[in-house]
Write a protein that holds these residues in place. Structure first.
Motif, PDB file in Angstrom:
ATOM      1  N   ASP A  72      13.996   0.803   2.867  1.00 14.30           N
ATOM      2  CA  ASP A  72      13.969   1.320   1.560  1.00 14.30           C
ATOM      3  C   ASP A  72      15.129   1.539   0.804  1.00 14.30           C
ATOM      4  O   ASP A  72      15.379   1.407  -0.429  1.00 14.30           O
ATOM      5  N   ILE A  75      16.757  -1.675  -0.246  1.00 13.28           N
ATOM      6  CA  ILE A  75      15.987  -2.231  -1.433  1.00 13.28           C
ATOM      7  C   ILE A  75      16.632  -1.552  -2.527  1.00 13.28           C
ATOM      8  O   ILE A  75      17.051  -2.254  -3.553  1.00 13.28           O
ATOM      9  N   VAL A  76      16.776  -0.100  -2.650  1.00 15.39           N
ATOM     10  CA  VAL A  76      16.794   0.401  -3.846  1.00 15.39           C
ATOM     11  C   VAL A  76      18.381   0.580  -4.023  1.00 15.39           C
ATOM     12  O   VAL A  76      18.895   0.272  -5.161  1.00 15.39           O
ATOM     13  N   SER A  79      19.735  -2.783  -5.209  1.00 16.16           N
ATOM     14  CA  SER A  79      19.115  -3.412  -6.534  1.00 16.16           C
ATOM     15  C   SER A  79      20.271  -2.684  -7.431  1.00 16.16           C
ATOM     16  O   SER A  79      20.629  -3.133  -8.363  1.00 16.16           O
ATOM     17  N   LEU A 111      16.331   4.317  -9.897  1.00 16.70           N
ATOM     18  CA  LEU A 111      15.315   3.309  -9.218  1.00 16.70           C
ATOM     19  C   LEU A 111      14.416   4.089  -7.907  1.00 16.70           C
ATOM     20  O   LEU A 111      13.302   3.730  -7.892  1.00 16.70           O
ATOM     21  N   TYR A 115      10.509   3.091  -7.779  1.00 24.68           N
ATOM     22  CA  TYR A 115      10.143   2.921  -6.262  1.00 24.68           C
ATOM     23  C   TYR A 115       9.131   3.422  -5.595  1.00 24.68           C
ATOM     24  O   TYR A 115       8.094   2.926  -5.127  1.00 24.68           O
ATOM     25  N   CYS A 118       5.793   3.420  -7.192  1.00 24.28           N
ATOM     26  CA  CYS A 118       4.872   2.278  -6.705  1.00 24.28           C
ATOM     27  C   CYS A 118       4.224   2.369  -5.568  1.00 24.28           C
ATOM     28  O   CYS A 118       3.264   1.883  -5.206  1.00 24.28           O
ATOM     29  N   TYR A 119       4.719   3.300  -4.640  1.00 26.74           N
ATOM     30  CA  TYR A 119       4.110   3.480  -3.279  1.00 26.74           C
ATOM     31  C   TYR A 119       3.916   4.736  -3.239  1.00 26.74           C
ATOM     32  O   TYR A 119       3.982   5.590  -1.918  1.00 26.74           O
ATOM     33  N   ALA A 124       5.689   2.332   1.368  1.00 23.56           N
ATOM     34  CA  ALA A 124       6.558   1.560   0.844  1.00 23.56           C
ATOM     35  C   ALA A 124       6.741   0.317   1.742  1.00 23.56           C
ATOM     36  O   ALA A 124       6.212   0.264   2.710  1.00 23.56           O
ATOM     37  N   THR A 156      16.521   7.889  -0.046  1.00 23.94           N
ATOM     38  CA  THR A 156      17.540   6.827  -0.270  1.00 23.94           C
ATOM     39  C   THR A 156      18.866   7.203  -0.530  1.00 23.94           C
ATOM     40  O   THR A 156      19.906   6.681  -0.181  1.00 23.94           O
TER      41      THR A 156
END
Length: 197
Positions: A72, A75-76, A79, A111, A115, A118-119, A124, A156
């Motif tokens: 996770d 990804i965060v 990005s 973010l 993120y 969304c989960y 996630a 994160t």
């Protein structure tokens, strides 16, 4: 977990076991773990814990929890850094490095909320890959939309501190979420042994 005045209260597991052994009895959780060993296997049975309401779950391994957190974070934060680098590459501004840094920092804060939202069910991408789920320690329920963004931000941004916390045994008294082993908890519930009560 021990029962006080009909309510479960969170107590360090080792303290509870010592208290119960001093009174000449085994921990109820130890007895449950022994009963579940043929169903779950030795490793998963040793990780059986109780939510604050007394319902049982199988705690995720430290490795699985760290893997989920790492994915996770990658990804965060990846990005966010990628967006900053994209700005740096495409911008013709003379101070584009400042702009790129600012974009990356703002995205590292923004973010995780998107993120996490969304989960909100606790699964996630990292949790799906690791086979875990983040749930409320109080009752094993979903984290929910309101808390999911904050949980992901903490996950994160504070990854190095999470490594330190993950080395502890079980949940701390102030902790509100826990990472469960999804498959082993499902097998535990299928066994019919679902609560200390």
């Amino acid at each position: 977990m021990i029962r006080e005045n009909g309510q479960f209260s969170h107590v360090d597991e080792r303290t509870a076991i010592v208290m119960q052994r001093a009174q000449g009895r085994d921990s109820p959780l130890s007895e449950v773990r022994q009963r579940l060993e043929p169903v779950l296997g030795r490793s998963a049975a040793r990780r059986v814990r109780a939510f604050r309401n007394g319902d049982l779950y199988v705690d995720s391994t430290i490795g699985a929890a760290l893997w989920a957190w790492f994915v996770d974070s990658l990804i965060v934060n990846g990005s966010a850094i990628g967006l900053g680098m994209l700005y740096f590459t495409l911008s013709s501004a003379c101070d584009k490095s400042v702009g790129a840094l600012l974009i990356a920092v703002v995205m590292m804060i923004g973010l995780p909320f998107v993120y996490g939202w969304c989960y909100a069910d606790g699964r996630a991408a990292g949790a799906m890959l690791a086979g875990t789920r983040s749930v409320r320690l109080a009752d094993g329920g979903r984290i929910g939309l309101a808390k999911a963004g904050w949980a992901m931000l903490i996950r994160t941004l504070l990854l190095p501190f999470i490594f330190w916390v993950a080395l502890g045994e079980g949940a701390e008294p102030g902790e509100v979420r826990v990472s469960i082993d999804e498959a082993a908890t499902r097998r535990l519930r299928d066994s019919g042994v679902t609560s200390l009560a």
